[in-house]
Design an enzyme around this catalytic site. Structure first.
Site, PDB file in Angstrom:
ATOM      1  N   HIS A 176     -40.114 -15.467 -39.916  1.00 17.18           N
ATOM      2  CA  HIS A 176     -38.974 -14.681 -39.260  1.00 17.18           C
ATOM      3  C   HIS A 176     -38.431 -15.472 -38.327  1.00 17.18           C
ATOM      4  O   HIS A 176     -38.630 -15.249 -36.991  1.00 17.18           O
ATOM      5  CB  HIS A 176     -39.598 -13.299 -38.824  1.00 17.18           C
ATOM      6  CG  HIS A 176     -38.494 -12.198 -38.514  1.00 17.18           C
ATOM      7  ND1 HIS A 176     -37.160 -12.658 -38.878  1.00 17.18           N
ATOM      8  CD2 HIS A 176     -38.613 -11.144 -38.223  1.00 17.18           C
ATOM      9  CE1 HIS A 176     -36.373 -11.413 -38.735  1.00 17.18           C
ATOM     10  NE2 HIS A 176     -37.326 -10.436 -38.288  1.00 17.18           N
TER      11      HIS A 176
ATOM     12  N   GLN B 252     -35.985 -14.191 -35.570  1.00 23.97           N
ATOM     13  CA  GLN B 252     -36.768 -13.219 -34.577  1.00 23.97           C
ATOM     14  C   GLN B 252     -37.126 -14.005 -33.447  1.00 23.97           C
ATOM     15  O   GLN B 252     -36.866 -13.659 -32.137  1.00 23.97           O
ATOM     16  CB  GLN B 252     -37.664 -12.478 -35.064  1.00 23.97           C
ATOM     17  CG  GLN B 252     -38.534 -11.498 -34.126  1.00 23.97           C
ATOM     18  CD  GLN B 252     -37.958 -10.601 -33.856  1.00 23.97           C
ATOM     19  OE1 GLN B 252     -37.374  -9.821 -34.655  1.00 23.97           O
ATOM     20  NE2 GLN B 252     -37.803 -10.241 -32.652  1.00 23.97           N
TER      21      GLN B 252
ATOM     22  N   ASP C 221     -47.292  -7.030 -33.339  1.00 22.31           N
ATOM     23  CA  ASP C 221     -46.116  -6.498 -34.621  1.00 22.31           C
ATOM     24  C   ASP C 221     -47.176  -5.751 -35.373  1.00 22.31           C
ATOM     25  O   ASP C 221     -48.557  -5.501 -35.129  1.00 22.31           O
ATOM     26  CB  ASP C 221     -46.135  -7.757 -35.252  1.00 22.31           C
ATOM     27  CG  ASP C 221     -44.880  -7.432 -36.368  1.00 22.31           C
ATOM     28  OD1 ASP C 221     -44.075  -6.129 -36.342  1.00 22.31           O
ATOM     29  OD2 ASP C 221     -44.706  -8.432 -37.291  1.00 22.31           O
TER      30      ASP C 221
ATOM     31  N   ARG D 178     -31.540 -10.480 -30.308  1.00 22.11           N
ATOM     32  CA  ARG D 178     -31.353 -10.901 -31.792  1.00 22.11           C
ATOM     33  C   ARG D 178     -29.677 -11.222 -31.854  1.00 22.11           C
ATOM     34  O   ARG D 178     -29.557 -12.228 -32.647  1.00 22.11           O
ATOM     35  CB  ARG D 178     -31.670  -9.839 -32.614  1.00 22.11           C
ATOM     36  CG  ARG D 178     -33.286  -9.408 -32.632  1.00 22.11           C
ATOM     37  CD  ARG D 178     -33.929 -10.678 -33.304  1.00 22.11           C
ATOM     38  NE  ARG D 178     -33.362 -10.968 -34.648  1.00 22.11           N
ATOM     39  CZ  ARG D 178     -33.869 -10.347 -35.825  1.00 22.11           C
ATOM     40  NH1 ARG D 178     -34.875  -9.511 -35.807  1.00 22.11           N
ATOM     41  NH2 ARG D 178     -33.496 -10.781 -36.944  1.00 22.11           N
TER      42      ARG D 178
HETATM   43  N1  NVA Z   1     -44.144  -8.259 -39.849  1.00 20.20           N
HETATM   44  C1  NVA Z   1     -42.848  -7.100 -40.111  1.00 20.20           C
HETATM   45  C2  NVA Z   1     -41.809  -7.634 -39.228  1.00 20.20           C
HETATM   46  C3  NVA Z   1     -40.803  -6.505 -39.244  1.00 20.20           C
HETATM   47  C4  NVA Z   1     -39.614  -6.898 -38.611  1.00 20.20           C
HETATM   48  C5  NVA Z   1     -42.717  -6.953 -41.602  1.00 20.20           C
HETATM   49  O1  NVA Z   1     -42.638  -7.993 -42.234  1.00 20.20           O
HETATM   50  O2  NVA Z   1     -42.747  -5.772 -41.994  1.00 20.20           O
HETATM   51  N1   CP Z   2     -37.294  -7.295 -35.767  1.00 17.95           N
HETATM   52  C1   CP Z   2     -36.470  -6.989 -37.026  1.00 17.95           C
HETATM   53  O1   CP Z   2     -36.446  -7.988 -37.886  1.00 17.95           O
HETATM   54  O2   CP Z   2     -36.124  -5.692 -37.512  1.00 17.95           O
HETATM   55  P1   CP Z   2     -35.538  -5.172 -38.391  1.00 17.95           P
HETATM   56  O3   CP Z   2     -36.565  -5.043 -39.582  1.00 17.95           O
HETATM   57  O4   CP Z   2     -34.984  -3.841 -38.078  1.00 17.95           O
HETATM   58  O5   CP Z   2     -34.439  -5.959 -38.908  1.00 17.95           O
END
Ligand code: NVA
Ligand code: CP
Length: 302
Positions: free
Chosen positions: A125, A128, A220, A288
């Site tokens: 990500h 992020q 997370d 973000r």
């Molecule tokens: N680790 C989480 C992050 C969401 C922004 C997912 O992949 O669902």
């Molecule tokens: N943190 C993040 O990526 O949030 P969303 O899943 O809401 O985009």
């Protein structure tokens, strides 16, 4: 065409992008640098922050964004990713994608003539963690002598943090149970970066070890999008790694709490911590927008 699929793709430019984000946030850049530019945004998974910040970001930079749910695209009915990439490249100036499989994003970038930006995959990500390090810089003034501990599931966000922390001179630890360690290939690269930058990476299931001398405690969700079938087992295995006040007390005085959101209070973090004075989650979420505008400027401006 240069794309942002992993923090590795901006290894040499991370600091420039963070500086750019600071300038954009402080309104020091020109108005509407992306006038006339269009970004396609493909979402195979849900999103609040990523979707809205990319959309608002494009608008504020003078361009526009088109939201494409993968259910509505022909790609969702089996059109090859390669054809989707080639066709979209004829219409738009950049493609942002939130995908289930990281390999699909690599495939999209391979056939795209315009930059592809990952808005999360099962592996990483990157956008992020750019916002996260911007938040750390704002809070502490610099990255010098700072250490991040990620507690919980060694997931996509953890992987990207492992890559970006050493590039900025920060130490990093991961506190996770056995079986929930970060991706092995990412860890190898992160350890190379740590060696190059004289920083340290520690992976441990011992909270006292992982929380030693820590300035940022990050967690997370235990059940990422796509992991729903393992929910019950994950809740049992990860329970000892909940970030609560007792765990926060193992970190340095003045340590902050971070979470990419969405969060599940009572699971990976207690309400007391996430809604308490050490939490910087809403500054982090706001960043973000600023970090993504920097990424858009960097990749889409002529
Ligand atoms: N680790 C989480 C992050 C969401 C922004 C997912 O992949 O669902
Ligand atoms: N943190 C993040 O990526 O949030 P969303 O899943 O809401 O985009």
């Amino acid at each position: 065409m240069d794309s942002l699929l992993s923090i590795c793709d901006i290894k040499e430019d991370v600091l420039n992008i963070i500086d750019l984000a600071c300038d954009i946030k402080a309104d020091k850049k020109e108005e509407k640098p992306l006038e006339g530019k269009t970004l396609a945004m493909i979402f195979q998974k849900s999103s609040t922050r990523t979707r809205v910040s990319f959309d608002v970001g494009m608008y504020q930079l003078g361009g526009r964004a088109i939201f494409l749910s993968s259910n509505d695209l022909q790609m969702g009915r089996g059109e090859p990713i390669s054809d989707t990439a080639r066709v979209l490249s004829r219409f738009v100036d950049g493609i942002m994608i939130r995908a289930i499989e990281h390999d699909d994003v690599i495939e999209l970038a391979k056939y795209s003539d315009v930059p592809v930006i990952s808005g999360l995959t099962n592996l990483e990500h990157p956008c992020q963690v750019l916002a996260d390090v911007l938040t750390i810089k704002e809070h502490f003034g610099s990255f010098e002598n700072k250490k991040i501990c990620f507690a919980g599931d060694g997931n996509n966000v953890c992987n990207s943090l492992l890559l970006i922390a050493p590039l900025l001179g920060m130490d990093m630890s991961v506190a996770c149970p056995k079986g929930y360690e970060p991706n092995e290939d990412i860890l190898k690269i992160a350890q190379e970066y740590a060696k190059e930058n004289n920083t340290e990476i520690v992976i441990s299931d011992n909270l006292n070890v992982a929380l030693d001398n820590v300035d940022v405690v990050y967690t997370d969700v235990w059940v990422s999008m796509g992991d729903e079938a393992e929910k019950a087992q994950r809740e049992i295995d990860l329970a000892p790694f909940q970030v609560n006040q007792e765990l926060m007390n193992l970190a340095n005085d003045g340590a902050i709490f971070m979470h990419c959101l969405p969060a599940v209070r009572g699971q990976e973090v207690s309400a007391e911590v996430i809604d308490g004075p050490q939490s910087v989650i809403y500054d982090q979420a706001e960043n973000r927008l600023h970090a993504q505008k920097a990424v858009l400027y960097y990749y889409l401006k002529d």
